[in-house]
Design an enzyme around this catalytic site. Structure first.
Site, PDB file in Angstrom:
ATOM      1  N   CYS A  61       0.668  -1.238   0.013  1.00 12.91           N
ATOM      2  CA  CYS A  61      -0.050   0.130   0.079  1.00 12.91           C
ATOM      3  C   CYS A  61       0.609   1.544  -0.270  1.00 12.91           C
ATOM      4  CB  CYS A  61      -0.999   0.287   1.359  1.00 12.91           C
ATOM      5  SG  CYS A  61      -1.383   1.542   1.595  1.00 12.91           S
ATOM      6  N   CYS A  64       0.108   3.598   3.043  1.00 13.47           N
ATOM      7  CA  CYS A  64       0.472   3.498   4.420  1.00 13.47           C
ATOM      8  C   CYS A  64       2.291   3.389   4.487  1.00 13.47           C
ATOM      9  CB  CYS A  64       0.236   1.855   4.889  1.00 13.47           C
ATOM     10  SG  CYS A  64      -1.243   0.817   3.844  1.00 13.47           S
TER      11      CYS A  64
END
Length: 134
Positions: A61, A64
Protein backbone atom coordinates in the site's frame (compact mmCIF):
# COMPACT_ATOMS: atom_id res chain seq x y z
CA UNK A 1 39.07 -6.02 39.82
CA UNK A 2 38.59 -9.77 40.11
CA UNK A 3 37.16 -12.07 37.46
CA UNK A 4 34.26 -12.96 39.77
CA UNK A 5 33.10 -9.36 40.05
CA UNK A 6 33.38 -8.88 36.27
CA UNK A 7 31.20 -11.92 35.64
CA UNK A 8 28.70 -10.67 38.25
CA UNK A 9 28.53 -7.31 36.43
CA UNK A 10 28.03 -9.02 33.08
CA UNK A 11 25.28 -11.22 34.52
CA UNK A 12 23.58 -8.18 36.04
CA UNK A 13 23.64 -6.39 32.69
CA UNK A 14 22.27 -9.48 30.94
CA UNK A 15 19.35 -9.67 33.39
CA UNK A 16 18.58 -5.97 32.92
CA UNK A 17 18.59 -6.36 29.12
CA UNK A 18 16.32 -9.42 29.34
CA UNK A 19 13.79 -7.46 31.40
CA UNK A 20 13.89 -4.55 28.94
CA UNK A 21 13.30 -6.89 26.01
CA UNK A 22 10.45 -8.67 27.80
CA UNK A 23 8.70 -5.41 28.62
CA UNK A 24 9.08 -4.22 25.02
CA UNK A 25 7.68 -7.47 23.66
CA UNK A 26 4.66 -7.42 25.94
CA UNK A 27 4.04 -3.74 25.43
CA UNK A 28 4.27 -3.20 29.19
CA UNK A 29 6.34 -0.09 28.71
CA UNK A 30 5.67 2.68 26.25
CA UNK A 31 7.84 2.11 23.21
CA UNK A 32 9.40 4.96 21.28
CA UNK A 33 8.74 3.13 18.05
CA UNK A 34 5.81 1.15 16.65
CA UNK A 35 5.31 -2.41 17.87
CA UNK A 36 4.50 -4.97 15.18
CA UNK A 37 1.60 -7.19 16.26
CA UNK A 38 2.50 -10.89 16.20
CA UNK A 39 -0.95 -12.44 16.74
CA UNK A 40 -4.38 -11.90 18.27
CA UNK A 41 -3.16 -12.45 21.84
CA UNK A 42 -0.33 -9.93 21.37
CA UNK A 43 -2.88 -7.45 19.96
CA UNK A 44 -5.14 -7.95 23.00
CA UNK A 45 -2.19 -7.44 25.36
CA UNK A 46 -1.14 -4.23 23.60
CA UNK A 47 -4.61 -2.70 23.41
CA UNK A 48 -5.79 -3.85 26.86
CA UNK A 49 -5.04 -0.64 28.71
CA UNK A 50 -3.76 2.87 28.20
CA UNK A 51 -3.87 4.77 24.92
CA UNK A 52 -2.90 2.75 21.86
CA UNK A 53 -2.90 3.88 18.24
CA UNK A 54 -3.19 0.90 15.89
CA UNK A 55 -2.09 1.26 12.27
CA UNK A 56 -3.70 -1.36 10.02
CA UNK A 57 -1.48 -1.41 6.92
CA UNK A 58 -0.25 -3.51 4.01
CA UNK A 59 3.27 -3.71 2.56
CA UNK A 60 1.93 -3.15 -0.98
CA UNK A 61 0.00 0.00 0.00
CA UNK A 62 1.55 3.29 -1.18
CA UNK A 63 -0.40 5.54 1.22
CA UNK A 64 0.61 3.21 4.10
CA UNK A 65 4.27 3.79 3.23
CA UNK A 66 3.63 7.55 3.15
CA UNK A 67 2.04 7.34 6.62
CA UNK A 68 4.83 5.27 8.19
CA UNK A 69 7.18 8.16 9.19
CA UNK A 70 4.22 10.00 10.72
CA UNK A 71 3.22 6.96 12.77
CA UNK A 72 6.84 6.54 13.91
CA UNK A 73 6.89 10.20 15.02
CA UNK A 74 3.66 9.76 16.99
CA UNK A 75 5.22 6.75 18.74
CA UNK A 76 8.33 8.76 19.63
CA UNK A 77 6.59 11.97 20.67
CA UNK A 78 3.57 10.78 22.65
CA UNK A 79 2.99 8.49 25.62
CA UNK A 80 0.75 6.27 23.52
CA UNK A 81 1.79 2.84 22.36
CA UNK A 82 1.69 2.58 18.58
CA UNK A 83 0.94 -0.86 17.15
CA UNK A 84 1.14 -1.93 13.51
CA UNK A 85 -1.07 -4.68 12.10
CA UNK A 86 -0.28 -6.14 8.67
CA UNK A 87 -3.75 -6.83 7.25
CA UNK A 88 -2.41 -9.55 4.95
CA UNK A 89 -0.90 -11.49 7.87
CA UNK A 90 -3.73 -10.77 10.31
CA UNK A 91 -6.91 -10.83 8.23
CA UNK A 92 -9.04 -11.90 11.20
CA UNK A 93 -8.02 -8.78 13.19
CA UNK A 94 -8.79 -6.59 10.17
CA UNK A 95 -12.22 -8.22 9.85
CA UNK A 96 -12.88 -7.95 13.59
CA UNK A 97 -12.43 -4.17 13.42
CA UNK A 98 -14.18 -3.77 10.06
CA UNK A 99 -11.04 -2.54 8.28
CA UNK A 100 -12.07 -2.22 4.65
CA UNK A 101 -9.27 0.03 3.38
CA UNK A 102 -5.69 0.71 4.33
CA UNK A 103 -4.29 2.61 6.01
CA UNK A 104 -6.87 2.52 8.78
CA UNK A 105 -5.95 3.91 12.19
CA UNK A 106 -7.90 2.90 15.28
CA UNK A 107 -7.33 4.56 18.63
CA UNK A 108 -7.91 2.47 21.74
CA UNK A 109 -8.35 3.94 25.21
CA UNK A 110 -8.40 1.50 28.13
CA UNK A 111 -9.19 -1.46 25.89
CA UNK A 112 -12.01 0.20 23.91
CA UNK A 113 -11.83 1.34 20.29
CA UNK A 114 -12.75 5.05 20.54
CA UNK A 115 -11.80 6.52 17.15
CA UNK A 116 -11.28 5.19 13.62
CA UNK A 117 -9.71 7.12 10.75
CA UNK A 118 -9.13 5.91 7.20
CA UNK A 119 -6.40 7.32 4.99
CA UNK A 120 -3.19 9.26 5.38
CA UNK A 121 -3.22 11.75 8.26
CA UNK A 122 -0.78 14.46 9.28
CA UNK A 123 1.20 14.22 12.49
CA UNK A 124 -0.65 17.07 14.21
CA UNK A 125 -4.01 15.38 13.70
CA UNK A 126 -2.77 12.11 15.16
CA UNK A 127 -0.98 13.72 18.10
CA UNK A 128 -4.12 15.76 18.93
CA UNK A 129 -6.23 12.61 18.74
CA UNK A 130 -3.90 10.70 21.07
CA UNK A 131 -3.71 13.59 23.54
CA UNK A 132 -7.52 13.77 23.77
CA UNK A 133 -7.46 10.37 25.46
CA UNK A 134 -4.13 10.54 27.33
Amino acid sequence: MSDASDSDDIESIREQKKEELKSNLTGASTADEPVHVEDGDHFADLTGDGVVLVDFYADWCGPCKMLEPTVESVAAETDATVAKVDVDQHQSLAQQFNVQGVPTLILFADGEAVEQIVGVQDQGTLVDLVEQYS
